[in-house]
Design a protein around this motif. Structure first.
Motif, short mmCIF file in Angstrom:
data_model
loop_
_atom_site.label_atom_id
_atom_site.label_comp_id
_atom_site.label_asym_id
_atom_site.label_seq_id
_atom_site.Cartn_x
_atom_site.Cartn_y
_atom_site.Cartn_z
N UNK A 1 0.83 -1.21 0.00
CA UNK A 1 0.00 0.00 0.00
C UNK A 1 0.86 1.26 0.00
N UNK A 2 1.95 1.21 0.75
CA UNK A 2 2.88 2.35 0.79
C UNK A 2 3.47 2.60 -0.59
N UNK A 3 3.94 1.55 -1.25
CA UNK A 3 4.52 1.72 -2.58
C UNK A 3 3.49 2.23 -3.58
N UNK A 4 2.27 1.71 -3.51
CA UNK A 4 1.21 2.20 -4.39
C UNK A 4 0.93 3.68 -4.15
N UNK A 5 0.93 4.07 -2.89
CA UNK A 5 0.63 5.46 -2.52
C UNK A 5 1.69 6.40 -3.08
N UNK A 6 2.98 6.08 -2.86
CA UNK A 6 4.03 7.01 -3.30
C UNK A 6 4.12 7.03 -4.83
N UNK A 7 3.82 5.91 -5.48
CA UNK A 7 3.80 5.90 -6.94
C UNK A 7 2.67 6.77 -7.47
N UNK A 8 1.51 6.67 -6.84
CA UNK A 8 0.37 7.51 -7.25
C UNK A 8 0.68 8.98 -7.04
N UNK A 9 1.34 9.30 -5.93
CA UNK A 9 1.73 10.70 -5.68
C UNK A 9 2.72 11.18 -6.73
N UNK A 10 3.64 10.31 -7.12
CA UNK A 10 4.64 10.67 -8.13
C UNK A 10 3.97 10.93 -9.49
N UNK A 11 3.04 10.04 -9.87
CA UNK A 11 2.34 10.24 -11.14
C UNK A 11 1.52 11.52 -11.14
N UNK A 12 0.89 11.79 -10.00
CA UNK A 12 0.13 13.04 -9.89
C UNK A 12 1.02 14.26 -10.05
N UNK A 13 2.23 14.20 -9.48
CA UNK A 13 3.16 15.31 -9.62
C UNK A 13 3.60 15.47 -11.07
N UNK A 14 3.83 14.34 -11.75
CA UNK A 14 4.20 14.39 -13.16
C UNK A 14 3.13 15.07 -14.00
N UNK A 15 1.88 14.69 -13.77
CA UNK A 15 0.77 15.27 -14.54
C UNK A 15 0.66 16.77 -14.30
N UNK B 1 10.38 12.05 -23.82
CA UNK B 1 11.73 12.07 -23.29
C UNK B 1 11.72 12.32 -21.78
N UNK B 2 10.81 13.18 -21.36
CA UNK B 2 10.71 13.50 -19.93
C UNK B 2 10.32 12.26 -19.13
N UNK B 3 9.39 11.49 -19.66
CA UNK B 3 8.98 10.25 -18.99
C UNK B 3 10.12 9.24 -18.96
N UNK B 4 10.87 9.15 -20.07
CA UNK B 4 11.96 8.18 -20.14
C UNK B 4 13.09 8.53 -19.19
N UNK B 5 13.30 9.79 -18.94
CA UNK B 5 14.40 10.24 -18.09
C UNK B 5 14.10 10.11 -16.60
N UNK B 6 12.85 9.79 -16.28
CA UNK B 6 12.50 9.62 -14.87
C UNK B 6 13.18 8.37 -14.34
N UNK B 7 14.04 8.53 -13.32
CA UNK B 7 14.81 7.40 -12.82
C UNK B 7 14.12 6.69 -11.66
N UNK B 8 13.45 7.42 -10.82
CA UNK B 8 12.90 6.82 -9.61
C UNK B 8 11.43 7.20 -9.44
N UNK B 9 10.51 6.29 -9.79
CA UNK B 9 9.08 6.59 -9.64
C UNK B 9 8.64 6.66 -8.18
N UNK B 10 9.55 6.30 -7.25
CA UNK B 10 9.21 6.36 -5.83
C UNK B 10 9.75 7.63 -5.16
N UNK B 11 10.44 8.47 -5.95
CA UNK B 11 11.00 9.72 -5.40
C UNK B 11 11.89 9.48 -4.18
#
Length: 327
Positions: free
Chosen positions: A123-137, A153-163
């Motif tokens: 649940x923690x990993x899902x939460x931080x990933x969702x927060x990261x995607x929201x920040x991207x949008x 290119x911006x999406x490809x350069x993202x190294x850590x989806x968990x921030x």
């Protein structure tokens, strides 16, 4: 109106004085305290120090650890199915609420103790990933003039989806960890997740290491709850947060009677039918009744050094989320 306030003040001072005496207690002080025969007091203290409860059964402290280990070794394979059956699926909502109460920030380092099957970690990993995607949008909406090539290119350069967020699952039971790892592999959880075999009463981590410590439906199975709380305080960073999801006392008398009937008459039968293990689920029910009530557990958390301790009762008090900070 003055009398009630005076009583409340004396009660508050009494609790504080009791905590102070416990913290400042010197070796041999209690054995020399007046009020009874020295030998009788020493025998009583030795008995209290070596005996504890395993459900409604009185056992030695050494014996309880082995018994609890055997219970969770026995139920590990059917643990998730039984949780759904016993709580009618409501345990999933309780765990979701724990995450929403946590509200982890980018880079959060979480320690989930007694979390072998991974429910809180996932649940923690899902939460931080969702927060990261929201920040991207939000960032992309703020840069509406970007071309599709630049967006890709911006999406490809993202190294850590968990921030930078990470979770360590620590459990004393090898079988529970084994099931958790299998679930993680099946669901594709790899990054930001580690599994550690360890005891809540003696955590294998350095001081001031984690931002958040969680323990869900696990602390009542610990032999020395006070020691586990002290360890939680030790491994948290200054400003870190303690969160405990655990069964508690039901407030409504009618619901309490129905809850007892369901707990003692239905849950062990489900354990026998689904997991082939009546005794383990009988223990789990009894262990819930032995756990301290909300206010008493709150004081135990405070005694461990936590500040701003609060609790929130859920589902008529069947469970509670206790929260505190290391300041």
């Amino acid at each position: 109106m003055a009398a009630p306030r005076s009583c409340a003040l004396w009660s508050y001072c009494g609790r504080r004085w009791s905590r102070l005496m416990r913290c400042c207690e010197l070796p041999g002080l209690r054995s020399s305290w007046p009020g009874g025969p020295l030998g009788a007091r020493q025998l009583s203290q030795e008995k209290q120090a070596t005996e504890t409860h395993f459900g409604f059964e009185t056992v030695s402290e050494e014996e309880k650890g082995g018994k609890v280990y055997h219970v969770f070794e026995s139920v590990a394979k059917k643990y998730d199915v039984m949780n759904d059956m016993m709580s009618l699926g409501i345990h999933r909502i309780w765990k979701d609420l724990l995450l929403w109460k946590m509200r982890p920030f980018p880079g959060t380092q979480l320690l989930d103790v007694a979390g072998g099957t991974g429910d809180i970690a996932f649940r923690f990993l899902n939460y931080v990933r969702a927060q990261h995607k929201g920040k991207q949008k939000r960032q992309l909406r703020a840069q509406q003039n970007l071309s599709w090539e630049e967006i890709a290119k911006k999406y490809q350069n993202e190294e850590d989806p968990l921030d930078g967020s990470r979770v360590v699952v620590c459990d004393i039971n090898k079988e529970m960890l084994k099931i958790g790892k299998q679930k993680a592999h099946a669901r594709g959880y790899k990054a930001g997740l580690a599994w550690v075999l360890g005891d809540a009463e003696e955590l294998p981590f350095d001081d001031d290491k984690f931002d958040v410590y969680t323990i869900a439906f696990g602390i009542r199975n610990v032999t020395h709850i006070d020691q586990a709380l002290q360890e939680a305080h030790r491994v948290l960073k200054p400003g870190g947060r303690f969160l405990c999801l655990e069964f508690s006392q039901v407030n409504n008398p009618l619901i309490s009677r129905l809850y007892d009937l369901y707990s003692f008459q239905v849950i062990p039968v489900l354990g026998e039918v689904i997991a082939g293990d009546w005794k383990s689920y009988q223990y789990l029910v009894e262990s819930i009744r032995q756990f301290p009530p909300q206010e008493e557990f709150k004081e135990m958390i405070e005694d461990a050094g936590f500040e701003k301790v609060t609790y929130e009762s859920l589902t008529s008090g069947i469970v509670a989320i206790h929260s505190g900070f290391k300041l």
